[in-house]
Design a protein around this motif. Structure first.
Motif, PDB file in Angstrom:
ATOM      1  N   PHE A   4      42.291  28.739  49.009  1.00 45.24           N
ATOM      2  CA  PHE A   4      41.755  30.094  49.198  1.00 45.24           C
ATOM      3  C   PHE A   4      41.792  31.025  47.980  1.00 45.24           C
ATOM      4  O   PHE A   4      40.501  31.423  47.495  1.00 45.24           O
ATOM      5  N   GLU A   5      42.825  31.090  47.128  1.00 42.88           N
ATOM      6  CA  GLU A   5      43.115  31.533  46.089  1.00 42.88           C
ATOM      7  C   GLU A   5      42.080  31.092  44.879  1.00 42.88           C
ATOM      8  O   GLU A   5      41.440  31.967  44.258  1.00 42.88           O
ATOM      9  N   GLU A   6      42.101  30.010  44.763  1.00 43.08           N
ATOM     10  CA  GLU A   6      41.010  29.339  43.825  1.00 43.08           C
ATOM     11  C   GLU A   6      39.743  29.860  43.948  1.00 43.08           C
ATOM     12  O   GLU A   6      38.971  29.918  43.008  1.00 43.08           O
ATOM     13  N   PHE A   8      38.525  32.095  45.966  1.00 43.41           N
ATOM     14  CA  PHE A   8      38.343  33.528  45.784  1.00 43.41           C
ATOM     15  C   PHE A   8      38.133  33.748  44.363  1.00 43.41           C
ATOM     16  O   PHE A   8      37.322  34.912  44.019  1.00 43.41           O
ATOM     17  N   ASN A   9      39.002  33.490  43.311  1.00 40.39           N
ATOM     18  CA  ASN A   9      39.063  33.741  41.898  1.00 40.39           C
ATOM     19  C   ASN A   9      37.698  33.337  41.523  1.00 40.39           C
ATOM     20  O   ASN A   9      37.020  34.198  40.652  1.00 40.39           O
ATOM     21  N   ALA A  10      37.300  32.291  42.047  1.00 44.68           N
ATOM     22  CA  ALA A  10      36.075  31.559  41.339  1.00 44.68           C
ATOM     23  C   ALA A  10      34.806  32.343  41.595  1.00 44.68           C
ATOM     24  O   ALA A  10      33.988  32.629  40.927  1.00 44.68           O
ATOM     25  N   LEU A  12      35.065  35.376  42.749  1.00 42.48           N
ATOM     26  CA  LEU A  12      35.014  36.956  41.913  1.00 42.48           C
ATOM     27  C   LEU A  12      34.657  36.763  40.610  1.00 42.48           C
ATOM     28  O   LEU A  12      33.716  37.965  40.128  1.00 42.48           O
ATOM     29  N   ASP A  13      34.698  35.621  40.121  1.00 46.22           N
ATOM     30  CA  ASP A  13      34.613  35.514  38.452  1.00 46.22           C
ATOM     31  C   ASP A  13      33.079  34.968  38.181  1.00 46.22           C
ATOM     32  O   ASP A  13      32.490  34.602  37.269  1.00 46.22           O
ATOM     33  N   LEU A  15      31.870  31.812  39.486  1.00 43.60           N
ATOM     34  CA  LEU A  15      32.180  30.630  39.016  1.00 43.60           C
ATOM     35  C   LEU A  15      31.570  29.897  40.165  1.00 43.60           C
ATOM     36  O   LEU A  15      31.376  28.564  40.146  1.00 43.60           O
ATOM     37  N   ASP A  34      34.341  43.508  49.202  1.00 40.37           N
ATOM     38  CA  ASP A  34      35.593  43.489  47.960  1.00 40.37           C
ATOM     39  C   ASP A  34      35.094  43.254  46.508  1.00 40.37           C
ATOM     40  O   ASP A  34      35.768  43.706  45.626  1.00 40.37           O
ATOM     41  N   PHE A  38      36.408  44.973  43.274  1.00 41.09           N
ATOM     42  CA  PHE A  38      36.703  44.086  42.081  1.00 41.09           C
ATOM     43  C   PHE A  38      36.237  43.988  40.850  1.00 41.09           C
ATOM     44  O   PHE A  38      36.930  44.373  39.803  1.00 41.09           O
TER      45      PHE A  38
ATOM     46  N   TYR B 177      40.472  29.784  33.386  1.00 39.61           N
ATOM     47  CA  TYR B 177      41.472  29.426  33.658  1.00 39.61           C
ATOM     48  C   TYR B 177      42.395  28.409  33.198  1.00 39.61           C
ATOM     49  O   TYR B 177      43.672  28.370  32.923  1.00 39.61           O
ATOM     50  N   MET B 192      45.874  30.463  39.458  1.00 40.70           N
ATOM     51  CA  MET B 192      45.092  31.071  40.341  1.00 40.70           C
ATOM     52  C   MET B 192      45.832  31.701  41.572  1.00 40.70           C
ATOM     53  O   MET B 192      45.414  33.004  41.794  1.00 40.70           O
ATOM     54  N   PHE B 196      45.508  35.747  41.657  1.00 42.24           N
ATOM     55  CA  PHE B 196      44.984  36.401  43.155  1.00 42.24           C
ATOM     56  C   PHE B 196      45.852  37.452  43.625  1.00 42.24           C
ATOM     57  O   PHE B 196      45.520  38.543  43.833  1.00 42.24           O
ATOM     58  N   ARG B 199      45.429  40.683  41.231  1.00 40.58           N
ATOM     59  CA  ARG B 199      44.357  41.452  41.419  1.00 40.58           C
ATOM     60  C   ARG B 199      44.446  42.278  42.874  1.00 40.58           C
ATOM     61  O   ARG B 199      44.176  43.292  42.944  1.00 40.58           O
ATOM     62  N   GLN B 203      44.350  46.161  43.144  1.00 38.16           N
ATOM     63  CA  GLN B 203      43.241  46.764  43.882  1.00 38.16           C
ATOM     64  C   GLN B 203      43.873  47.972  44.655  1.00 38.16           C
ATOM     65  O   GLN B 203      43.203  48.903  44.949  1.00 38.16           O
TER      66      GLN B 203
END
Lengths: 161, 213
Positions: A4-6, A8-10, A12-13, A15, A34, A38, B177, B192, B196, B199, B203
């Motif tokens: 999920f973290e990967e 989410f970051n992608a 947000l960025d 990607l 969000d 962000f 990354y 990552m 996460f 951030r 936030q």
């Protein structure tokens, strides 16, 4: 499989794309709001942390280069002391000393039978009494070691002790 | 079609710029390895601003950032002969700078708070609410720039050295990354995960600040 973290970051960025993006936004509809937050956070960090510039950059460089020149000078002295020519010369000198010691201190007798002369020398040097003389006579199938000058053992000496 | 053609030629131009920069760096590094200190001076000029910004982002103190950036460049000079070109020069340099900065923060006993502490999140939030109540009372007037920076510094100060590194490298330096993973010598998954949580933490800590923007 992405965590999920990967994702989410992608996301947000920016990607994530295509099916992956659709699927993520469908599964996590609640976090869509969000994204705007962000992006504001990103902008806040960039505007405030990213604007810190190096003050007096020429002085920064000159301080570094002064240290670099000092390192170079230290390195030069260090290499002169332990340079290859010096080490080579030291090695040759050590070899010469070693050879000199070998040829002067190790006795050279009959090389065909190196044991004979050597044994005699050992016996001569090991004995405490200067009257004792050791000679070695090599004959066929035997070596005769003669010791002269030894004292007679007293008759009542118990050899079993 | 024209647009595609333009885009691909821009991409190519971008790639060739990067290649040119990397080959310039490679040439300067070769000269440094041969003992040419003026080549190292050129490398310092090239990267000093980026390095300073990154280090400052992690330590939030100008004097410390100055000292650590200098220490990092000197370490780079002393170990330039060990650079084999397996990564780009700036990745290698950033790795040195990050290690120097993280070591300094650790020596000062800065560990950061726990990974992600739900207790810092405001409680009693309505599920449907768009925003959460702020823990800090909102000022009526716009917050001064100095106060903004102070709040940001405090928030960053609550992160561990490793979390600070990823947030600065991603949000300020805009590194990829994979580059961050290479610099920090960790896996992509670790980057990552840290990104996460960093951030999410920022936030919560800075929500009232950016909501006023």
């Amino acid at each position: 499989m992405k965590t999920f973290e990967e994702k989410f970051n992608a996301w947000l960025d920016g990607l994530l794309s295509g099916e992956e993006l659709k699927s993520f936004e469908h599964e996590h509809a609640s976090i869509l709001q969000d994204k705007a937050e962000f992006l504001k956070l990103k902008s806040l960090l960039r505007d405030n942390l990213g604007c810190r510039k190096l003050g007096n950059p020429d002085f920064f460089n000159s301080q570094i280069m002064t240290e670099v020149e000092r390192e170079i000078a230290r390195g030069g002295r260090h290499s002169r002391l332990l340079g290859l020519p010096r080490i080579a010369l030291a090695g040759i000198f050590a070899l010469c000393v070693g050879f000199a010691l070998f040829f002067s201190m190790i006795p050279r007798g009959n090389l065909a039978d190196p044991g004979s002369g050597y044994v005699a020398e050992v016996l001569k040097t090991r004995t405490a009494d200067p009257k004792v003389k050791a000679t070695v006579d090599n004959q066929k199938d035997m070596t005769i070691i003669k010791l002269e000058g030894l004292d007679k053992l007293p008759p009542d000496k118990d050899l079993n002790r | 079609m024209n647009e595609l053609g333009e885009r691909s030629s821009k991409l190519e131009a971008g790639h060739s710029l990067i290649d040119a920069a990397e080959s310039d760096d490679a040439d300067l590094v070769r000269r440094c390895q041969a003992g040419d200190s003026s080549a190292f001076n050129d490398l310092v000029i090239r990267y000093r601003n980026k390095v300073f910004t990154m280090v400052y982002g992690m330590v939030q103190n100008e004097q410390d950032a100055w000292d650590l950036a200098q220490e990092g460049f000197l370490k780079a000079w002393k170990s330039i002969h060990r650079f084999k070109g397996q990564s780009s020069f700036y990745t290698w340099l950033y790795r040195i700078m990050t290690n120097v900065t993280i070591d300094s923060l650790r020596r000062k006993g800065i560990r950061g708070e726990t990974e992600f502490d739900d207790r810092i999140a405001p409680a009693n939030v309505e599920p449907g609410s768009r925003t959460t109540p702020s823990a800090v009372p909102l000022p009526h007037n716009k917050i001064e720039q100095q106060e903004i920076r102070q709040r940001i510094d405090e928030a960053i100060g609550k992160l561990s050295p490793e979390h600070r590194a990823v947030i600065v490298m991603k949000e300020i330096q805009d590194l990829q990354y994979g580059e961050i993973a290479e610099i920090l010598s960790c896996s992509l998954g670790t980057v990552m995960s840290r990104l996460f949580y960093a951030r999410k933490k920022l936030q919560i800590l800075l929500r009232d600040l950016y909501e006023n923007l």
